[in-house]
Design an enzyme around this catalytic site. Sequence first.
Site, PDB file in Angstrom:
ATOM      1  N   SER A 140       0.862  -1.181   0.000  1.00  0.00           N
ATOM      2  CA  SER A 140       0.000   0.000   0.000  1.00  0.00           C
ATOM      3  C   SER A 140       0.892   1.222   0.000  1.00  0.00           C
ATOM      4  CB  SER A 140      -0.889  -0.003   1.253  1.00  0.00           C
ATOM      5  OG  SER A 140      -1.503   1.251   1.453  1.00  0.00           O
ATOM      6  N   TYR A 153      -2.098  -0.633  10.492  1.00  0.00           N
ATOM      7  CA  TYR A 153      -2.009  -1.025   9.086  1.00  0.00           C
ATOM      8  C   TYR A 153      -0.719  -0.486   8.465  1.00  0.00           C
ATOM      9  CZ  TYR A 153      -3.479  -1.487   4.183  1.00  0.00           C
ATOM     10  OH  TYR A 153      -3.556  -1.802   2.848  1.00  0.00           O
TER      11      TYR A 153
END
Length: 282
Positions: A140, A153
């Site tokens: 990501s 995350y």
Amino acid sequence: MNKTALITGASSGFGLLTSITLAQRGWHVLATMRDPNRRENLESAARDAALQDRIEIHQLDVTDADQIAQTTALIASRAQPLHALINNAGFAVPGFAEEVSDAELRDQFNTNFFGATALTRAILPQMRRQRFGHVVMVSSISGRTGFPGVSSYVASKFALEGWTETLRYEMAPLGIKVSIVEPGSFATDIWTRNAKLSAAMSDPDSPNAARLARWQARVQASAKARANPQQVADLIARILETPAPKLRYVIGTDARTALLMRNILPQRLFERLLIKLSGLSD
């Protein structure tokens, strides 16, 4: 001979779309998912595209060592080599860093980092024997820069990127390719169905309650602008078909913009802008 790819997290989002996209390009796909009861969407998409004979669905929870061993044994027992491993399985734990519990943080890492690295280490002996293969980590843009509200995350993706970059250097002399895909915000269910909210996010007595409400409003408002995840599936397919792939592939206007701003703006200005956009300073 058709090439074979193993994909994790194939029940939805990038994993489902990549499974279909590779099968359309002639690959044989071993599509894995933690919960086989969620196979309906993939099976339906495969039927619609007449690709049932190119997609196998198998259960694989990347946090389960026994299931990883079973998957590795399945691959080793076949005459066909494994050309690609796409580590896509993952989820998010939204919550402010000061309130995320140790258990929640470990849960986040168990899938996003330890699960991906465990499966990769289990598959690498097969690729070493073959003297070829390609590992693709779906990371990501959060693996390159922090964002408020998603510290767990972000941390798991930072860890994954560091491990994967090192792996690339180690595997290159063996003929094994390693790449990282860094999507921005796309229309998948990672922030909805696949999100596990920190317990503190539902606590009305949290000292961050007001800031949390503003943050959630910003996240919900941005949902309409999220891009088509098929772009990521197409990118993964192109990476696998590239003779000399790069280490990192950033995809998404928001991801490229965030990276550009971080690189060109003074840190203090970048911080103020990010905090403002996140709704934390209203």
